[in-house]
Design a protein around this motif. Sequence first.
Motif, PDB file in Angstrom:
ATOM      1  N   SER A 137       6.557  13.125  59.023  1.00 25.18           N
ATOM      2  CA  SER A 137       6.302  13.259  60.463  1.00 25.18           C
ATOM      3  C   SER A 137       7.578  13.579  61.230  1.00 25.18           C
ATOM      4  N   ARG A 138       7.383  14.113  62.423  1.00 23.46           N
ATOM      5  CA  ARG A 138       8.497  14.445  63.324  1.00 23.46           C
ATOM      6  C   ARG A 138       8.052  14.212  64.750  1.00 23.46           C
ATOM      7  N   ILE A 139       8.922  13.606  65.559  1.00 26.58           N
ATOM      8  CA  ILE A 139       8.642  13.407  66.980  1.00 26.58           C
ATOM      9  C   ILE A 139       9.837  13.903  67.773  1.00 26.58           C
ATOM     10  N   THR A 140       9.584  14.653  68.858  1.00 23.95           N
ATOM     11  CA  THR A 140      10.663  15.259  69.624  1.00 23.95           C
ATOM     12  C   THR A 140      10.251  15.447  71.079  1.00 23.95           C
ATOM     13  N   GLY A 141      11.211  15.355  71.989  1.00 21.75           N
ATOM     14  CA  GLY A 141      10.974  15.660  73.396  1.00 21.75           C
ATOM     15  C   GLY A 141      10.223  14.605  74.174  1.00 21.75           C
ATOM     16  N   CYS A 142      10.129  13.377  73.646  1.00 20.37           N
ATOM     17  CA  CYS A 142       9.338  12.329  74.289  1.00 20.37           C
ATOM     18  C   CYS A 142      10.230  11.266  74.931  1.00 20.37           C
ATOM     19  N   THR A 143       9.666  10.532  75.879  1.00 23.05           N
ATOM     20  CA  THR A 143      10.309   9.369  76.473  1.00 23.05           C
ATOM     21  C   THR A 143       9.555   8.121  76.038  1.00 23.05           C
ATOM     22  N   LEU A 144      10.263   7.194  75.383  1.00 16.81           N
ATOM     23  CA  LEU A 144       9.641   5.975  74.881  1.00 16.81           C
ATOM     24  C   LEU A 144       9.892   4.818  75.830  1.00 16.81           C
ATOM     25  N   ASN A 145       8.815   4.120  76.180  1.00 18.54           N
ATOM     26  CA  ASN A 145       8.902   2.950  77.044  1.00 18.54           C
ATOM     27  C   ASN A 145       8.898   1.651  76.246  1.00 18.54           C
ATOM     28  N   SER A 146       8.968   1.754  74.927  1.00 14.04           N
ATOM     29  CA  SER A 146       8.985   0.587  74.068  1.00 14.04           C
ATOM     30  C   SER A 146       9.665   0.972  72.761  1.00 14.04           C
ATOM     31  N   SER A 147       9.669   0.060  71.794  1.00 12.68           N
ATOM     32  CA  SER A 147      10.404   0.299  70.550  1.00 12.68           C
ATOM     33  C   SER A 147       9.683   1.280  69.632  1.00 12.68           C
ATOM     34  N   MET A 148      10.478   1.878  68.727  1.00 13.31           N
ATOM     35  CA  MET A 148       9.945   2.715  67.661  1.00 13.31           C
ATOM     36  C   MET A 148      10.220   2.035  66.330  1.00 13.31           C
ATOM     37  N   ASN A 149       9.209   2.010  65.468  1.00 10.04           N
ATOM     38  CA  ASN A 149       9.331   1.405  64.153  1.00 10.04           C
ATOM     39  C   ASN A 149       9.105   2.475  63.096  1.00 10.04           C
ATOM     40  N   ILE A 150      10.099   2.698  62.265  1.00 14.17           N
ATOM     41  CA  ILE A 150       9.993   3.707  61.216  1.00 14.17           C
ATOM     42  C   ILE A 150       9.792   2.975  59.901  1.00 14.17           C
ATOM     43  N   GLY A 151       8.534   2.898  59.480  1.00 11.59           N
ATOM     44  CA  GLY A 151       8.180   2.189  58.269  1.00 11.59           C
ATOM     45  C   GLY A 151       7.692   3.124  57.186  1.00 11.59           C
ATOM     46  N   ALA A 152       8.195   4.361  57.189  1.00 11.17           N
ATOM     47  CA  ALA A 152       7.844   5.350  56.170  1.00 11.17           C
ATOM     48  C   ALA A 152       9.068   6.220  55.929  1.00 11.17           C
ATOM     49  N   SER A 153       9.062   6.938  54.830  1.00  8.32           N
ATOM     50  CA  SER A 153      10.187   7.807  54.490  1.00  8.32           C
ATOM     51  C   SER A 153       9.960   9.215  55.029  1.00  8.32           C
ATOM     52  N   ALA A 194      12.718   2.347  53.697  1.00 10.77           N
ATOM     53  CA  ALA A 194      12.554   3.739  54.105  1.00 10.77           C
ATOM     54  C   ALA A 194      13.744   4.539  53.608  1.00 10.77           C
ATOM     55  N   SER A 195      13.524   5.823  53.358  1.00  5.61           N
ATOM     56  CA  SER A 195      14.610   6.701  52.936  1.00  5.61           C
ATOM     57  C   SER A 195      14.406   8.081  53.539  1.00  5.61           C
ATOM     58  N   ASN A 196      15.486   8.843  53.550  1.00  8.04           N
ATOM     59  CA  ASN A 196      15.452  10.217  54.081  1.00  8.04           C
ATOM     60  C   ASN A 196      14.975  10.245  55.532  1.00  8.04           C
ATOM     61  N   ILE A 197      15.670   9.484  56.353  1.00 10.80           N
ATOM     62  CA  ILE A 197      15.359   9.409  57.786  1.00 10.80           C
ATOM     63  C   ILE A 197      16.414  10.189  58.556  1.00 10.80           C
ATOM     64  N   ILE A 198      15.972  11.047  59.463  1.00 10.46           N
ATOM     65  CA  ILE A 198      16.874  11.781  60.359  1.00 10.46           C
ATOM     66  C   ILE A 198      16.658  11.271  61.772  1.00 10.46           C
ATOM     67  N   ALA A 203      15.107   1.286  68.047  1.00 10.78           N
ATOM     68  CA  ALA A 203      14.564   2.107  66.966  1.00 10.78           C
ATOM     69  C   ALA A 203      14.854   1.374  65.665  1.00 10.78           C
ATOM     70  N   TYR A 204      13.814   0.836  65.025  1.00  9.67           N
ATOM     71  CA  TYR A 204      13.966   0.079  63.785  1.00  9.67           C
ATOM     72  C   TYR A 204      13.670   0.991  62.597  1.00  9.67           C
ATOM     73  N   ILE A 205      14.602   1.085  61.677  1.00  8.29           N
ATOM     74  CA  ILE A 205      14.425   1.925  60.492  1.00  8.29           C
ATOM     75  C   ILE A 205      14.192   1.027  59.283  1.00  8.29           C
ATOM     76  N   GLY A 206      13.036   1.210  58.637  1.00  6.91           N
ATOM     77  CA  GLY A 206      12.675   0.366  57.507  1.00  6.91           C
ATOM     78  C   GLY A 206      11.862  -0.841  57.897  1.00  6.91           C
ATOM     79  N   TYR A 207      11.107  -0.731  58.994  1.00  2.00           N
ATOM     80  CA  TYR A 207      10.416  -1.898  59.545  1.00  2.00           C
ATOM     81  C   TYR A 207       9.050  -1.509  60.082  1.00  2.00           C
ATOM     82  N   ASN A 208       8.075  -2.370  59.835  1.00  2.00           N
ATOM     83  CA  ASN A 208       6.742  -2.262  60.417  1.00  2.00           C
ATOM     84  C   ASN A 208       6.425  -3.619  61.041  1.00  2.00           C
ATOM     85  N   PRO A 209       6.114  -3.682  62.338  1.00  4.57           N
ATOM     86  CA  PRO A 209       5.900  -4.979  62.986  1.00  4.57           C
ATOM     87  C   PRO A 209       4.740  -5.771  62.392  1.00  4.57           C
TER      88      PRO A 209
END
Length: 353
Positions: free
Chosen positions: A112-128, A155-159, A142-148
């Motif tokens: 997945s890819r997300i771009t150009g957005c404004t976040l009003n809360s946290s982001m959790n990256i629980g996938a590679s 997680a791996s290969n995160i940009i 922005a939490y990398i390697g975490y699912n609430p």
Amino acid sequence: MKNLFTSLFAALLLLLGTIVAQAQTIRRVNNTSTNVVGVNVYNTLQAAHDAASAGDVIYLEPSNISYGALVCVRPLTIIGNGYYLTQNTGLQLDTRESLVDAVTFASGSAGSRITGCTLNSSMNIGASNVTVERNRFASGYAYIGYNPSTGSVGASNIIFRQNIMENGYSVSLYPGSSTATAVSNVNITNNILSGGVSSSGQYARMTNILISNNVIGALSSPASQYGIDVDNAVIKNNILIYTGTGTNFSPRNNAYSYNIAGNAAFGTANGNQQNVTPANLFVGGTASTDGAYQLRTGSPAIGTGESGTDVGAFGGVLPYRLSGIPNVPTIYQYSQSVSGNTLNATINTRSNN
């Protein structure tokens, strides 16, 4: 006028449709009017996701209302309108942002890819294999390697690149206590991070981390303590604004070079510079919120990075992009005139790399 903007956006989507694979479906999200209807048009981001197939593209049209939270379980591309558009003028015709709440990339969302957005809360990256680029974090980490829902998941290969995080929020690497929850191959590059880069403390579970060409800290509060707390990382070409004497960087098992600090965090070996006043680095002043972090004439960050690149978010191969304009065509100007019964319209578009 609202109908005109809707028509213009639809025209732009037709243009974009010529550059995406036929297997991809473009899905629109619009909550500005009950009259916006059509095929593949939705009111919330989650609704668009739930209707989508793997590989689809979701466009969040400009709005003053949030499109809500998202739990993503399939590979999608999510594209917003950018941010700070009233400050950095001439970039988009419609200057409203694409607002979302908490976003979680869960199992199944790899790619997945997300771009150009404004976040009003946290982001959790629980996938590679997730890319987060050119977004504004107005609130939340922005939490990398975490699912609430489950905690550390690995997680791996995160940009994570070309984003801006406000109000002291940070990127947090979140490895757990087992090899199954390790975080590896993470690139954190060309961001403006008011809260820096932190971790869950499981340093041995972090490998192959690159932290490059970021600005860490806020010009409005250089005496506040923001820093870098990771391990097994290459740390280069960053600017650490903090001017205090507290510990905000621990060398541990990191390789660090060509960084600049407002204090003595990095020392002077390996091309690092210390005790550099932030006011001497950036244009600051009346520039836009993100434009303030561009390098001023004569800045000691110009050309002093690895291989002669500029240090900070606007240096390197993929510099920070003002307002997080996504790298898709945009309409930035529209004019019209009436001659008798004829309406003459001029639409100016540009590509954005």
